[in-house]
Design an enzyme around this catalytic site. Structure first.
Site, PDB file in Angstrom:
ATOM      1  N   LYS A 199       0.802  -1.221   0.000  1.00  0.00           N
ATOM      2  CA  LYS A 199       0.000   0.000   0.000  1.00  0.00           C
ATOM      3  C   LYS A 199       0.840   1.279   0.000  1.00  0.00           C
ATOM      4  O   LYS A 199       0.411   2.311  -0.517  1.00  0.00           O
ATOM      5  CB  LYS A 199      -0.954   0.004   1.196  1.00  0.00           C
ATOM      6  CG  LYS A 199      -2.071  -1.026   1.111  1.00  0.00           C
ATOM      7  CD  LYS A 199      -3.027  -0.722  -0.018  1.00  0.00           C
ATOM      8  CE  LYS A 199      -4.249  -1.638   0.001  1.00  0.00           C
ATOM      9  NZ  LYS A 199      -5.173  -1.337  -1.112  1.00  0.00           N
ATOM     10  N   GLU A 246      -9.646   6.083   3.036  1.00  0.00           N
ATOM     11  CA  GLU A 246     -10.520   5.022   3.545  1.00  0.00           C
ATOM     12  C   GLU A 246      -9.655   3.808   3.825  1.00  0.00           C
ATOM     13  O   GLU A 246      -8.569   3.673   3.245  1.00  0.00           O
ATOM     14  CB  GLU A 246     -11.600   4.680   2.511  1.00  0.00           C
ATOM     15  CG  GLU A 246     -11.196   3.674   1.441  1.00  0.00           C
ATOM     16  CD  GLU A 246     -10.057   4.121   0.519  1.00  0.00           C
ATOM     17  OE1 GLU A 246      -9.236   3.261   0.130  1.00  0.00           O
ATOM     18  OE2 GLU A 246      -9.990   5.322   0.190  1.00  0.00           O
ATOM     19  N   SER A 250       1.012  -9.875  -0.955  1.00  0.00           N
ATOM     20  CA  SER A 250       0.759  -8.435  -0.895  1.00  0.00           C
ATOM     21  C   SER A 250       0.907  -7.832   0.492  1.00  0.00           C
ATOM     22  O   SER A 250       1.047  -6.614   0.623  1.00  0.00           O
ATOM     23  CB  SER A 250      -0.642  -8.131  -1.426  1.00  0.00           C
ATOM     24  OG  SER A 250      -1.628  -8.832  -0.681  1.00  0.00           O
TER      25      SER A 250
END
Length: 393
Positions: A91, A113, A379
């Site tokens: 991220k 968010e 991930s």
């Protein structure tokens, strides 16, 4: 011939576009122009590249998971270790890029968010680095089941704003963040965490996340000598998957995105938008989403908070429509089994989101047999998932 990934600006075939109130059009026009300019600016790229190297810790390793490969029918499995990036997931690649973009635009506040909390942590991290105030919208359900990341965001100086509407998960947090941005865009940048939303967000997020696939393609050729037999990545909104897939799009290898089947597709308690949904508009973009018979957004379920979302990025919908990528789904139980398998064979605790990709790799590897080679995007790490609420575990 190179495969084009947008047929018209802001569109991937029929998917994408902007379905937003008129009040947001100037903000999106400003963002699109700034991104186009800065992505081609040597100074901007040099600063981002430096931070990716020295701060995020890129390139992340490509790791041959030999003992886990035994659970995959002997097929060779390589893991792209995004769990080793700073903050513990992919991220930050996107959050840093958008935060630098916001600073260049003169924005003085970041909002985001989050579902699993990893994007919230990444945005809070980027905000702290650049000295910007940050507010993160998070559903009350996710605040409970991802408490560790809630604590991390607060430690980083972000204000986490509970969302109590709807199912109190990622969809509802996203809706609240958009409402905030509609009234504050003149001084606020909304850091969308996945390849969803109105143009230019899907294109912009994919561009920032493509560092994953650029590195992975180079690394697999260096370590294995040729491209793998397939790529595998989990898909909620789809940012880690599109980041892996895009640099391989002109290569003749299968790409598989793995959605959350939850309690099973037949149960209706799942988050498999591409496998079990149909086309429609959600959060400013035309793509696939889960809908009821009246066209209303349907409730979702996944053991992985980051996949618990009723839509998917428009580029994924286009890749499915053109046949360039294939999308499947994995249940909560299958993902949990893969989560445990990787921990016990490799000493790596994966995020539950990533465990969906691992679960599919286990079944696909058995089909390919010992000669097969798969590249799986790991991930994120699973610290956040070790302690779960009874309702989700």
């Amino acid at each position: 011939m190179m495969m084009k990934t947008a047929t018209t600006p802001g569109r991937f075939g029929e998917f994408g576009g902007r379905y937003v109130p008129e009040t947001l059009v100037p903000a999106l026009d400003e963002l699109e122009a700034a991104f186009d300019r800065l992505w081609n600016d040597d100074d901007f790229r040099a600063e981002l590249d430096m931070l990716l190297l020295d701060y995020v810790g890129r390139p992340t390793p490509l790791y041959h998971a030999s003992r886990f490969s035994e659970r995959c029918g002997g097929a060779t499995v390589y893991l792209k270790r995004e769990d080793l990036a700073h903050t513990g997931s992919h991220k930050l690649n996107n959050a840093l890029g958008q935060a630098l973009l916001a600073r260049a635009l003169g924005k003085t506040r970041l909002i985001a968010e989050t579902g699993a909390g990893q994007h919230g942590v990444a945005t809070a991290t980027a905000a702290a680095l650049l000295g910007l105030p940050c507010q993160v919208y998070m559903g009350r359900t996710d605040m409970k089941r991802q408490r560790l990341n809630l604590i991390r965001m607060e430690l980083l100086g972000a204000e986490v704003i509970p969302v109590d509407s709807g199912a109190k998960t990622l969809k509802d947090a996203t809706s609240q963040a958009i409402r905030d941005w509609m009234g504050s865009y003149r001084d606020t940048h909304y850091v969308i965490g996945s390849c969803v939303g109105p143009h230019p967000y899907p294109l912009m997020v994919r561009t920032f996340q493509s560092v994953i696939g650029v590195e992975a393609r180079r690394q697999i050729l260096e370590q294995h000598g040729e491209l793998p037999d397939g790529l595998v990545a989990c898909v909620g909104g789809g940012s880690n998957a599109i980041g892996l897939f895009h640099p391989f799009i002109d290569d003749d290898i299968p790409m598989v995105g793995v959605e959350a089947a939850g309690a099973g597709l037949a149960s209706g308690r799942h988050s498999a938008s591409l496998v079990g949904g149909r086309a429609g508009v959600l959060h400013g973009s035309y793509s696939f989403l889960l809908q009821d018979d009246d066209g209303q957004v349907a409730p979702t379920h996944s053991i992985a908070a980051g996949l618990d979302y009723p839509g998917v990025g428009p580029e994924h919908a286009w890749l499915q429509a053109t046949g360039r990528a294939r999308y499947v789904s994995v249940t909560d139980d299958e993902a949990s089994a893969a989560y445990s398998a990787l921990a016990k064979t490799e000493g790596i605790i994966p995020a539950l989101e990533s465990s969906h990709a691992l679960a599919y790799a286990m079944s696909w590897g058995r089909e390919l047999g010992p000669d097969g080679v798969l590249l799986v995007n790991l991930s994120g790490r699973g610290d956040k998932d070790v302690v779960r609420d009874d309702d989700d575990g």
